[in-house]
Design a protein around this motif. Structure first.
Motif, PDB file in Angstrom:
ATOM      1  N   ALA A   1      14.990   6.630   8.696  1.00  0.00           N
ATOM      2  CA  ALA A   1      14.295   5.942  10.045  1.00  0.00           C
ATOM      3  C   ALA A   1      13.078   5.312   9.078  1.00  0.00           C
ATOM      4  O   ALA A   1      12.729   4.017   9.541  1.00  0.00           O
ATOM      5  N   LEU A   2      12.428   5.849   8.310  1.00  0.00           N
ATOM      6  CA  LEU A   2      11.212   5.409   7.474  1.00  0.00           C
ATOM      7  C   LEU A   2      11.459   4.118   6.692  1.00  0.00           C
ATOM      8  O   LEU A   2      11.115   2.982   6.675  1.00  0.00           O
ATOM      9  N   ALA A   3      12.701   4.160   6.032  1.00  0.00           N
ATOM     10  CA  ALA A   3      13.090   3.475   5.153  1.00  0.00           C
ATOM     11  C   ALA A   3      13.599   2.165   6.054  1.00  0.00           C
ATOM     12  O   ALA A   3      13.503   1.020   5.496  1.00  0.00           O
ATOM     13  N   GLY A   4      13.950   2.255   7.328  1.00  0.00           N
ATOM     14  CA  GLY A   4      14.262   1.306   7.970  1.00  0.00           C
ATOM     15  C   GLY A   4      13.356   0.591   8.511  1.00  0.00           C
ATOM     16  O   GLY A   4      13.373  -0.539   8.989  1.00  0.00           O
ATOM     17  N   LEU A   5      11.907   0.814   8.534  1.00  0.00           N
ATOM     18  CA  LEU A   5      10.885   0.202   8.997  1.00  0.00           C
ATOM     19  C   LEU A   5      10.773  -1.135   8.367  1.00  0.00           C
ATOM     20  O   LEU A   5      10.998  -1.166   7.141  1.00  0.00           O
ATOM     21  N   PRO A   6      10.321  -2.156   9.023  1.00  0.00           N
ATOM     22  CA  PRO A   6       9.838  -3.500   8.309  1.00  0.00           C
ATOM     23  C   PRO A   6       8.931  -3.512   7.302  1.00  0.00           C
ATOM     24  O   PRO A   6       7.835  -2.659   7.412  1.00  0.00           O
TER      25      PRO A   6
ATOM     26  N   ASP B   1       6.691  18.841   2.026  1.00  0.00           N
ATOM     27  CA  ASP B   1       6.145  18.555   3.155  1.00  0.00           C
ATOM     28  C   ASP B   1       5.592  17.340   3.369  1.00  0.00           C
ATOM     29  O   ASP B   1       5.078  16.632   4.341  1.00  0.00           O
ATOM     30  N   THR B   2       5.117  16.602   2.390  1.00  0.00           N
ATOM     31  CA  THR B   2       4.454  15.346   1.929  1.00  0.00           C
ATOM     32  C   THR B   2       5.529  13.934   1.945  1.00  0.00           C
ATOM     33  O   THR B   2       6.640  14.440   1.466  1.00  0.00           O
ATOM     34  N   VAL B   3       5.166  13.182   2.730  1.00  0.00           N
ATOM     35  CA  VAL B   3       6.212  11.928   2.506  1.00  0.00           C
ATOM     36  C   VAL B   3       5.265  10.776   2.021  1.00  0.00           C
ATOM     37  O   VAL B   3       4.142  10.556   2.399  1.00  0.00           O
ATOM     38  N   LEU B   4       5.916   9.908   1.034  1.00  0.00           N
ATOM     39  CA  LEU B   4       5.259   8.859   0.215  1.00  0.00           C
ATOM     40  C   LEU B   4       5.800   7.748   0.465  1.00  0.00           C
ATOM     41  O   LEU B   4       7.157   7.447   0.379  1.00  0.00           O
ATOM     42  N   VAL B   5       5.301   6.652   1.274  1.00  0.00           N
ATOM     43  CA  VAL B   5       5.830   5.514   1.521  1.00  0.00           C
ATOM     44  C   VAL B   5       5.265   4.185   0.984  1.00  0.00           C
ATOM     45  O   VAL B   5       4.009   3.923   1.287  1.00  0.00           O
ATOM     46  N   GLN B   6       5.831   3.446   0.310  1.00  0.00           N
ATOM     47  CA  GLN B   6       5.526   2.151  -0.292  1.00  0.00           C
ATOM     48  C   GLN B   6       5.818   1.249   0.675  1.00  0.00           C
ATOM     49  O   GLN B   6       7.041   1.005   0.858  1.00  0.00           O
ATOM     50  N   ALA B   7       4.830   0.400   1.174  1.00  0.00           N
ATOM     51  CA  ALA B   7       5.214  -0.633   2.022  1.00  0.00           C
ATOM     52  C   ALA B   7       4.292  -1.753   1.887  1.00  0.00           C
ATOM     53  O   ALA B   7       3.145  -1.743   1.557  1.00  0.00           O
ATOM     54  N   GLY B   8       4.857  -3.048   2.455  1.00  0.00           N
ATOM     55  CA  GLY B   8       3.995  -4.229   2.350  1.00  0.00           C
ATOM     56  C   GLY B   8       3.131  -4.370   3.385  1.00  0.00           C
ATOM     57  O   GLY B   8       2.174  -4.726   3.449  1.00  0.00           O
TER      58      GLY B   8
ATOM     59  N   ARG C   1       0.895  -1.196   0.086  1.00  0.00           N
ATOM     60  CA  ARG C   1      -0.052  -0.021   0.025  1.00  0.00           C
ATOM     61  C   ARG C   1       0.845   1.248  -0.006  1.00  0.00           C
ATOM     62  O   ARG C   1       2.181   1.187   0.461  1.00  0.00           O
ATOM     63  N   LEU C   2       0.350   2.212  -0.451  1.00  0.00           N
ATOM     64  CA  LEU C   2       0.891   3.576  -0.266  1.00  0.00           C
ATOM     65  C   LEU C   2       0.443   4.387   0.861  1.00  0.00           C
ATOM     66  O   LEU C   2      -0.951   4.493   1.067  1.00  0.00           O
ATOM     67  N   VAL C   3       1.462   4.815   1.766  1.00  0.00           N
ATOM     68  CA  VAL C   3       1.021   5.939   3.067  1.00  0.00           C
ATOM     69  C   VAL C   3       1.487   7.221   2.680  1.00  0.00           C
ATOM     70  O   VAL C   3       2.580   7.199   2.329  1.00  0.00           O
ATOM     71  N   ARG C   4       0.600   7.905   2.921  1.00  0.00           N
ATOM     72  CA  ARG C   4       0.865   9.473   2.410  1.00  0.00           C
ATOM     73  C   ARG C   4       0.744  10.236   3.738  1.00  0.00           C
ATOM     74  O   ARG C   4      -0.345   9.855   4.404  1.00  0.00           O
TER      75      ARG C   4
ATOM     76  N   VAL D   1       9.163  -1.712   4.325  1.00  0.00           N
ATOM     77  CA  VAL D   1       9.008  -0.574   3.420  1.00  0.00           C
ATOM     78  C   VAL D   1       9.716  -0.883   2.133  1.00  0.00           C
ATOM     79  O   VAL D   1      11.064  -1.284   2.174  1.00  0.00           O
ATOM     80  N   ASP D   2       9.279  -0.521   1.085  1.00  0.00           N
ATOM     81  CA  ASP D   2       9.764  -0.529  -0.298  1.00  0.00           C
ATOM     82  C   ASP D   2      10.474   0.692  -0.727  1.00  0.00           C
ATOM     83  O   ASP D   2      11.499   0.616  -1.157  1.00  0.00           O
ATOM     84  N   SER D   3       9.950   1.816  -0.391  1.00  0.00           N
ATOM     85  CA  SER D   3      10.758   2.962  -0.816  1.00  0.00           C
ATOM     86  C   SER D   3       9.888   4.357  -0.059  1.00  0.00           C
ATOM     87  O   SER D   3       8.752   4.140   0.562  1.00  0.00           O
ATOM     88  N   VAL D   4      10.759   5.131  -0.066  1.00  0.00           N
ATOM     89  CA  VAL D   4      10.321   6.441   0.565  1.00  0.00           C
ATOM     90  C   VAL D   4      10.548   7.591  -0.417  1.00  0.00           C
ATOM     91  O   VAL D   4      11.575   7.642  -1.096  1.00  0.00           O
TER      92      VAL D   4
END
Lengths: 258, 295
Positions: free
Chosen positions: B219-224, B234-241, B206-209, B226-229
């Motif tokens: 720190a975000l990229a180090g979370l279990p 001011d917006t952060v987009l995180v692709q994660a399983g 999913r995409l978390v925004r 997470v595919d990409s940050v």
């Protein structure tokens, strides 16, 4: 699945079957429009315009009504065969030809079915006209019934080719709507509605080169009793060749297009 | 313009394969070549080792096309009968009408049939030679919901008996619901090919925004999971399983607000893979996924 049990082969005669010919004939016979223009209108013309000449005779003593009856039989047959040939165009416009290409049916078998249907319809047109004539008092020797009928019928084959030809040129669902008036004009020039003798000299000369002239003359020849004219025969042969060749060419172009 | 370019596809007997792609992807051109209705500009087409026209004439392949016209003045049964007559050894008319689910309208004029009924009629005709391969080109285009459902019910019942079915569609839900395997095609090339589950897996995650000024990317990229940050202002987009972990982190460990979680679904994969990679950013991501997970 059933791969091993299915008998895979091509159909005989390219998929031409009597069953489909019958189905096709039944189909055209329930088309009210077709029936009206082919089986109702020509005999109605005879009853309306032909019977008023009752009692009059040609130079050789034959009935004028017989002359008119044969002319209108030719007209009925040519409308029948033209519309039969033009059905190919109608069905192409509807996309049926494309559907058929997903089957083993060969285009030649398809066209043969259409032409034979057209010929059956043409024969019916001649028979209906003759029956109406006979019932209303036309009396001619047996050989005139036979040879005039055969000439009207077989001569109309040229119009099956004409219908096919025009159908390939202008593939439209309403092709008969513009073919109808053309046929009427050709019939007029071919002397089917009024004897050519009543037309002006120039028109008469032109008429001799139009496609209905030959078949009309040939069909009435047994009645007139003055033999088959070379000009009429040549007319029929040349127009048959022209339409047949044209239809054949367009047919090949149509089927070669993948 | 090249509609189909070096497309090669191996379909196993009994498979139901969806040929999925946007309009203009080359689906119809491919199927037309397969059926002998179009010729390739270069190269050759063989099906069951035969010329397409021969395979069609022998009844090994049958098809339901978008365009094939029907004769409006004939009845449903007559249309099938007329087609049956050109095959040397067809299935009985009553049987194919039954299997296509149109036995009840056998006596109806074709012109009075709905679009869905006409498609099932084409399907009945295609069943006549008992083909080894059934090709369907966008068979439900223009059908209403009920017509579509009835049509697919008939196809599925038939496919369950073991027939190979290859269908083109641009409806994702159709590919998803009815295919064992999905082949995604774009600009005449296969861009993804796998079981429905495999192709859907491309879309897992999913995409978390969120709005988070000065986000800590490392720190975000180090979370279990997470595919990409990616940070955009001011917006952060995180692709994660596992989007829950990311969301929990953002909401509890950071001042992040406006947190949005969106699922990537088959449609995203579809869009990603079938849109031109140069113009659509997500395509690159999805394509990288593809190289690793499929083929």
């Amino acid at each position: 699945m059933t791969t091993t049990t299915v008998d895979r082969r091509r159909p005989a005669f390219g998929g031409f079957t009597l069953a489909n010919l019958t189905l096709e004939i039944r189909r055209v016979l329930r088309n009210r429009r077709t029936l009206f223009f082919i089986l109702i209108m020509p005999p109605a013309f005879f009853l309306l315009f032909g019977l008023s000449n009752r009692g009059q005779t040609l130079d050789n003593g034959a009935q004028v009504t017989a002359y008119i009856m044969i002319s209108l039989a030719v007209y009925g047959a040519m409308v029948a065969t033209t519309s039969g040939g033009a059905m190919v165009a109608v069905e192409r416009a509807q996309g049926w030809s494309r559907q058929l290409r997903l089957t083993p049916l060969r285009p030649a078998a398809y066209v043969a079915t259409k032409v034979l249907t057209a010929m059956v319809l043409g024969l019916l047109a001649v028979l209906v006209e003759f029956v109406v004539g006979a019932v209303t008092g036309v009396r001619v020797p047996a050989h005139v019934w036979l040879f005039s009928g055969l000439a009207a019928w077989l001569g109309s084959l040229v119009f099956a080719a004409f219908g096919l030809f025009v159908g390939y040129l202008a593939p439209a669902e309403n092709v008969m709507q513009f073919l109808g008036p053309i046929l009427a004009i050709l019939a007029m020039l071919g002397g089917l509605f009024v004897p050519l003798e009543v037309l002006p000299e120039v028109m008469r000369q032109i008429a001799r080169f139009t496609p209905v002239y030959g078949v009309g003359e040939l069909a009435r020849a047994p009645l007139a009793g003055d033999g088959v004219s070379g000009g009429a025969l040549l007319n029929l042969v040349l127009w048959s060749t022209a339409f047949g060749f044209g239809a054949g060419r367009l047919f090949r172009r149509d089927t070669a297009r993948v | 313009m090249t509609a189909v370019d070096g497309l090669s596809l191996r379909v196993e007997p009994g498979e139901v394969v969806a040929f999925l792609g946007p309009n203009g992807a080359g689906k119809t051109t491919t199927l037309d070549m397969l059926l002998g209705l179009a010729r390739p500009t270069a190269g050759s087409v063989r099906i069951f080792g035969q010329e397409p026209a021969d395979a069609v004439a022998l009844g090994r392949v049958a098809a339901v096309l978008q365009t094939g016209g029907l004769l409006k003045d004939m009845t449903v049964a007559e249309t099938v009968q007329m087609t049956a007559n050109v095959y040397p050894n067809p299935r009985p008319v009553s049987e194919v009408l039954e299997r296509a689910g149109i036995a009840d309208i056998a006596g109806r004029r074709v012109g009075k049939c709905s679009g869905g009924q006409q498609q099932r009629l084409r399907f009945a005709m295609a069943l006549l030679p008992d083909p080894d391969l059934m090709v369907l080109d966008e068979p439900t285009t223009g059908m209403d919901v009920e017509g579509r459902r009835d049509f697919w019910t008939a196809i599925r019942r038939d496919a369950r008996a073991g027939r190979t079915v290859l269908f083109a569609t641009h409806y994702l839900e159709e590919a998803d619901a009815y295919a064992d395997r999905i082949v995604l095609i774009r600009q005449g090339r296969v861009v993804a090919d796998g079981t429905t589950a495999q192709v859907k897996n491309l879309a897992s995650g999913r995409l978390v925004r969120a709005t988070l000024p000065g986000a800590d990317q490392v720190a975000l990229a180090g979370l279990p999971g997470v595919d990409s940050v990616e940070v955009r202002g001011d917006t952060v987009l995180v692709q994660a399983g596992d989007s829950d972990v990311v969301a929990r982190y953002l909401l509890t460990q950071t001042p992040a607000r406006d947190v949005e979680i969106t699922a990537r679904n088959l449609e995203d994969v579809f869009l990603a893979l079938t849109t031109d990679a140069r113009t659509a950013e997500p395509a690159a991501v999805a394509t990288n996924h593809l190289e690793g997970s499929i083929r």
